[in-house]
Design a protein around this motif. Sequence first.
Motif, mmCIF file in Angstrom:
data_model
loop_
_atom_site.group_PDB
_atom_site.id
_atom_site.type_symbol
_atom_site.label_atom_id
_atom_site.label_comp_id
_atom_site.label_asym_id
_atom_site.label_seq_id
_atom_site.Cartn_x
_atom_site.Cartn_y
_atom_site.Cartn_z
ATOM 1 N N ALA A 38 9.197 -3.034 6.142
ATOM 2 C CA ALA A 38 9.392 -2.427 4.831
ATOM 3 C C ALA A 38 10.492 -1.372 4.883
ATOM 4 O O ALA A 38 10.869 -0.890 5.955
ATOM 5 N N LEU B 223 -1.355 -3.850 -3.156
ATOM 6 C CA LEU B 223 -0.630 -4.781 -2.283
ATOM 7 C C LEU B 223 -1.638 -5.736 -1.648
ATOM 8 O O LEU B 223 -2.184 -5.478 -0.578
ATOM 9 N N ASN C 44 3.999 -0.117 -4.087
ATOM 10 C CA ASN C 44 4.436 -0.939 -2.964
ATOM 11 C C ASN C 44 4.649 -0.160 -1.669
ATOM 12 O O ASN C 44 5.379 -0.605 -0.785
ATOM 13 N N LYS D 129 8.880 -3.756 -0.408
ATOM 14 C CA LYS D 129 7.812 -2.882 0.064
ATOM 15 C C LYS D 129 8.424 -1.701 0.806
ATOM 16 O O LYS D 129 9.554 -1.776 1.286
#
Length: 404
Positions: A2, A142, A134, A258
């Motif tokens: 992420a 999520l 996110n 994310k």
Amino acid sequence: MAISDIKRYTHLTDTDVEALSAELAGIRRAVTTSLGAADAAYIRRTIAFQRLLDVAARLTIYSTRSLAGQLLGATALGVAKSVENMEIGHNISHGQWDWMNDPEIHSRNWEWDMAGPSSQWRYSHNYRHHVFSNVVGMDEDLGYGVLRVTRDQPWRPEHLLQPVRNLLLAATFEWGIALHDLHAEQDRTGTTAEKSALSRALIRKLARQVSKDYLLFPALSGRRWRRTLTANLTANLLRNLWAYVVIFCGHFPDGAEKFTRAELENETPAEWYLRQMLGAANFRAGPVMAFLSGNLCYQIEHHLFPDLPSNRYARISTQIQALCEKYNLPYTTGSLARQYLLTLRTIHKLALPDRFLRATSNDAPETASEQKVRAIHETRGTDGRTPRRRHRTRKAKRQVPHGV
């Protein structure tokens, strides 16, 4: 992995980010200062339409003798429930119409036609989801605790079942959300008594919903109670499936990025705006589909301005697309079918351990990272222009800037 540094990922300077934030604040200010009678009339018409459709659907279910008529009535009831759930209940609970000072159409007072209490949903959704959108480990939406939707979530053997879990969640979406919201509320409370009170509130709401749809209305139908019971079950299933598809297409297709918790450290309001733009996805819809989805086909606009009235999102979207083009940011959108198929691909693929997957955590299509951006630039070299201006965003495709 992420994204941990959103400015590095987007190649925007501090000045760029603040300038983008100022333009977004200008859009917000222009909308809030122009709200008036036309907007109030819109939500009142919507509520009246929904209630009229609900009554017409139930009368059709009761009076018709044909299978086609029963299907029509059940479908109309499913549409009425979907409108109440998304365009009315969801948006009112966001405070989009609080400016009217109408006690009926106010976020503190509206109780929607869903399994869970709207008060519990407001904390889980308005705060945990929208503030920490996110962010892995912070945003419990999520995967809703049952699905793995990013490789940043460690694989566990139970994830092998997530294709089946996904189907069950789709069919029972309102029940899954109710339990999810209860968990979020209980997680923030400190005493057993408070947790018990929250559980009792959920049980009361569940009892009310079950009694209304599966006891009261069938009983009022007399000898036709089986027909009414079947139609109510069908309508709730249709509403659950539609709400599930709309929500998943706005949060889990490729391009809905994310973020790690590191991104939250010293995050400015301007960077929060930028995270909302990168963390959501739209799907293309005409006026009817937009209305039926609660205007959540404009999920990017909704995450930027969750408390602005939904009837304004279509116009706002043209301004957001222009800003994405100006700052070379992605505007992730596509057809509803495409966004959902991308979501299904991620859900089924991530049911497997990472060692069975072809891509790594840095070059997977459902995951973005600074490392992926750097690798692409090193591979492609330079052409004398600044990196962030080289790879243009195309609104009809999932194309993250810089080739991600």
